[in-house]
Each structure stands twice: as C-alpha cells, then as structure tokens.
Design a protein around this motif. Structure first.
Motif, short mmCIF file in Angstrom:
data_model
loop_
_atom_site.label_atom_id
_atom_site.label_comp_id
_atom_site.label_asym_id
_atom_site.label_seq_id
_atom_site.Cartn_x
_atom_site.Cartn_y
_atom_site.Cartn_z
N LEU A 192 -7.11 61.52 3.06
CA LEU A 192 -7.42 60.71 3.43
C LEU A 192 -8.84 61.61 4.31
CD1 LEU A 192 -4.28 59.34 6.01
CD2 LEU A 192 -5.89 58.38 4.32
N GLN A 193 -8.76 62.68 4.32
CA GLN A 193 -9.61 63.15 4.90
C GLN A 193 -10.94 63.31 4.19
OE1 GLN A 193 -7.89 67.63 6.49
NE2 GLN A 193 -7.78 66.56 7.87
N ALA A 194 -10.59 63.75 2.79
CA ALA A 194 -11.35 63.25 2.10
C ALA A 194 -12.11 62.35 1.94
CB ALA A 194 -10.77 63.98 0.60
N ARG A 195 -11.12 61.07 1.74
CA ARG A 195 -11.51 59.63 1.43
C ARG A 195 -13.05 59.86 3.08
NH1 ARG A 195 -8.07 55.09 4.04
NH2 ARG A 195 -8.92 56.31 6.21
N VAL A 240 -20.39 59.75 3.33
CA VAL A 240 -22.21 60.79 2.42
C VAL A 240 -22.81 59.44 1.19
CG1 VAL A 240 -21.35 62.97 2.77
CG2 VAL A 240 -20.67 62.06 0.90
N GLY A 241 -21.63 57.85 1.68
CA GLY A 241 -22.03 57.18 1.06
C GLY A 241 -21.25 56.92 -0.76
N ASP A 242 -20.23 57.98 -1.07
CA ASP A 242 -19.83 58.52 -2.48
C ASP A 242 -18.55 58.02 -2.45
OD1 ASP A 242 -18.76 59.59 -4.53
OD2 ASP A 242 -19.35 61.52 -3.52
N LEU A 243 -19.07 56.66 -3.11
CA LEU A 243 -18.04 55.03 -3.30
C LEU A 243 -16.67 55.65 -4.15
CD1 LEU A 243 -20.19 51.98 -2.92
CD2 LEU A 243 -18.47 53.61 -1.41
N ASP A 244 -17.61 56.85 -5.77
CA ASP A 244 -16.80 57.00 -6.16
C ASP A 244 -15.29 57.98 -5.67
OD1 ASP A 244 -15.86 57.29 -9.83
OD2 ASP A 244 -16.13 60.07 -8.70
N GLY A 245 -15.71 59.17 -5.32
CA GLY A 245 -15.06 60.30 -4.33
C GLY A 245 -13.99 59.53 -3.21
N ALA A 246 -14.60 58.04 -2.84
CA ALA A 246 -13.83 58.22 -1.77
C ALA A 246 -12.77 56.83 -2.38
CB ALA A 246 -14.69 56.46 -0.80
N MET A 247 -13.04 56.31 -3.87
CA MET A 247 -12.26 55.68 -4.68
C MET A 247 -10.67 56.92 -5.01
SD MET A 247 -12.67 54.02 -8.43
CE MET A 247 -13.26 55.18 -8.99
N ARG A 248 -11.64 57.87 -5.72
CA ARG A 248 -10.52 58.55 -5.94
C ARG A 248 -9.41 58.78 -4.43
NH1 ARG A 248 -13.04 63.02 -8.47
NH2 ARG A 248 -14.75 62.58 -7.36
N ALA A 249 -10.29 59.46 -3.49
CA ALA A 249 -9.53 59.71 -2.45
C ALA A 249 -8.73 59.15 -1.95
CB ALA A 249 -10.39 59.97 -1.85
N GLU A 250 -8.44 57.88 -2.11
CA GLU A 250 -7.49 56.46 -1.31
C GLU A 250 -6.76 56.84 -1.88
OE1 GLU A 250 -7.29 54.33 0.97
OE2 GLU A 250 -8.87 53.78 0.86
N ASN A 251 -7.22 56.79 -3.32
CA ASN A 251 -5.71 56.56 -4.48
C ASN A 251 -4.80 58.06 -4.54
OD1 ASN A 251 -4.80 55.51 -6.87
ND2 ASN A 251 -5.04 57.31 -7.81
N VAL A 252 -5.13 58.67 -4.03
CA VAL A 252 -4.49 60.40 -3.88
C VAL A 252 -3.47 59.85 -2.91
CG1 VAL A 252 -4.33 62.67 -3.61
CG2 VAL A 252 -5.98 61.16 -5.57
N ALA A 253 -3.86 59.21 -1.47
CA ALA A 253 -3.85 59.35 -0.48
C ALA A 253 -2.92 58.01 -0.59
CB ALA A 253 -4.64 58.62 0.03
#
Length: 334
Positions: free
Chosen positions: A67-70, A76-89
């Motif tokens: 969740l912190q990563a997301r 910073v507007g990194d939607l790819d990173g937010a997507m991957r972090a959302e899945n792990v959360a």
C-alpha cells in the motif's frame, strides 16, 4: 560520453534483491533488501519487500509495504507501478482473509491492466479473482475466471502463470466434484511448472494431485506425491504449502485408519498454519481435524474443531463454508 560512462557506473542498490525476487529466492531477497536501507523509502524497495514478505508468509507486512508502494507510485504518476502494487496489496488482504478488500483491490488492478493493455497483469488479476470466488464456494464463477486467466496467459506465453491457473483449476474442480478434470488440470500444472522451473508451484501442484488421487481411492500414489510436495515446501520456505501438505498427509492417514498418526499430523499442520496467521489454511486444517476426531470417536474435540473452522471461515467472509462447519458441529452435539 563521460555522462554515459557515469550512468553505467552508477550502482543499483536493488539489483540483487530484484534478481532474487524474480528467481523465487525470497529469503535471499529479503536479506538483500535489508542491506539496501539507503533506498528503503522508495516505491520499488517497498514493492519488492511486499513481494518477498508475501512469499515468506508475512502477509500483514506485505500488505502494508504494498500500500505504501502504491501511494508512492501514484504520487509520481507511475501507473504501472501502482497497478503492480495494488495487486500485491490485494494478495495480502486475500491471505489475511479480508476477501471483500481483496476483491476490490484485484478489480482496481484489473481495471488498470485493461486500460494499459497489459495482458499479463490482467491474467494475474483474473486468476486472483477466481481465488476469491473459490474461497466463497462460488465454483462456477471461479472456474470462469481461471479459464479467462489461462486464455490470456496463453496469449502472452506466460508459462509460470499457466502453472498457477491450472493448479487453481485442479483444486476447484476436485471440490466441485469433477475428479477427471481435476487430475487433468493438476497434470497440466505440474508440466507448466516444470517448464517454468518453478519448484514451489510444482510442489503445490503435486499436493493438489495427491488430494485428488486420495479422493479417488489411490492412497499409494497420493502418499508418494504428498511426501515430495512436503519436501519441496520445506526446501523453499513455502510455509503455506507445508501446512497444506501436512493436512493432506493427515487425511491420508485417516483414510488408511491410522487415527493417531492422523491426529499428530493434523496438529502439526495447525501449528504451521497458525505460524503464518493464514485464516484459510487454519480453517482447512481445523476442518480436517474435525473429520479425524469424529472418525476416532472423539466427538467433543471434533465439534470444537468444526466450530474453529466455522469461526475462521466466517471471519474471512466465507459464510456458506462457515454454515456447513457449524452444522457439522451441531450434528455431533445432538
């Protein structure tokens, strides 16, 4: 030219941890992350920590880091990173038994994957949503999600993903009563896991195959398969798989009328599941213990185990399973 040489020479503090995660060496990855404390507040450090923690059975730590990563990726507007972090959360919420939160998180990740035309992540999210449906005993819906995941993993030639989706199909097909489909899916799972070099999924698929073989009456084959599955789980620090292999082994002893051995293995499985605080694993082991105690004529212990299973299922939002366990407990007390 000088700038290019300097860029190439700049050390990457997360390189070793990243490689360890991708290689499935999660204990090593966690150790490498502890040595990279200079970047521990970055989004990637947090995401890698979340991924390693999940595989090591530290689900709450995994979810918090994800969740912190997301949030950092979003900033910073990194939607790819937010997507991957959302899945792990969401995977962390799933493991902790918070099925509604998990479903919402996987759905958000799937929406991002679709918008970015990321077929691989879309397949992972579909597979994960299938798992949520399975926990809630919605077998037809779960199998539908797995079919979608399999078709999409095939499209992108993701062999490891195919191993996971076929493994899940094997488990759900067996519980849904289709043993031939379960056997076929387990065979596909082991084949794809072998191709992917993923020993963890290979071991989990062996355990699933063992349980299906046992239900079909082939105890000898099941014993061989679950013994190997347990060895693999312990070799790769897969605590959840270890608990499941012990549970299956306990049931094999029960079906072979080895009641004392079944009780010992069942309680060992329960201690292992409780070590990682995984409600589903605890519920499944308590359910098995209820069956073992009932067969041994220890009805008060059986009722207590079924009640514990019901409580765990209820806590994680699986009311149909909880109701079934409560009914089994009440039938022993009447």
């Amino acid at each position: 030219m000088t700038d290019a040489r300097n860029a190439r020479a700049t050390p990457d503090p997360l390189r070793s941890a990243r490689r360890a995660v991708h290689a499935g060496k999660f204990r090593q990855a966690w150790d490498e992350l502890q040595r990279a404390r200079s970047v521990q507040e970055t989004a990637e450090w947090l995401l890698l920590a979340a991924m390693a923690s999940w595989r090591l059975g530290e689900y709450e730590r995994s979810r918090t880091a994800a969740l912190q990563a997301r949030d950092r990726y979003r900033t910073v507007g990194d939607l790819d990173g937010a997507m991957r972090a959302e899945n792990v959360a969401a995977a962390g919420a799933f493991a902790m038994g918070e099925l509604d939160d998990a479903a919402r998180g996987f759905t958000r990740a799937l929406t991002l994957a679709d918008s970015r035309q990321d077929d691989f992540m879309a397949a992972r999210c579909a597979n994960n949503l299938g798992n949520v449906e399975y926990y809630q005993a919605r077998y037809v819906s779960a199998l539908g999600f797995y079919r979608l995941a399999i078709a999409t993993f095939e499209k992108v030639q993701a062999v490891g993903g195919l191993a996971e989706a076929w493994l899940n199909t094997a488990i759900v097909s067996r519980e849904h009563g289709d043993l031939p489909a379960s056997r076929g899916a387990a065979d596909r799972a082991t084949a794809y896991a072998d191709r992917a070099g993923d020993a963890r999924i290979f071991g989990q698929a062996l355990a699933a195959s063992a349980e299906t073989a046992a239900v079909a009456g082939d105890i000898a084959l099941a014993r061989v398969q679950v013994k190997r599955a347990l060895e693999i789980a312990r070799t790769h620090d897969d605590v959840l798989a270890e608990a499941d292999a012990l549970r299956i082994n306990a049931l094999l002893c029960l079906w072979n009328a080895e009641h004392k051995r079944a009780e010992d293995l069942g309680n060992q499985a329960l201690r292992t599941a409780e070590r990682v605080k995984h409600p589903w694993a605890v519920a499944e082991v308590e359910r098995a213990l209820g069956e073992i105690y009932e067969a041994s004529g220890k009805l008060p212990l059986a009722a207590r185990a079924f009640d514990a299973a019901a409580a765990a299922y209820h806590r994680m939002g699986a009311p149909d399973r909880a109701s079934l366990m409560s009914q089994r407990s009440q039938s022993l007390e009447s």
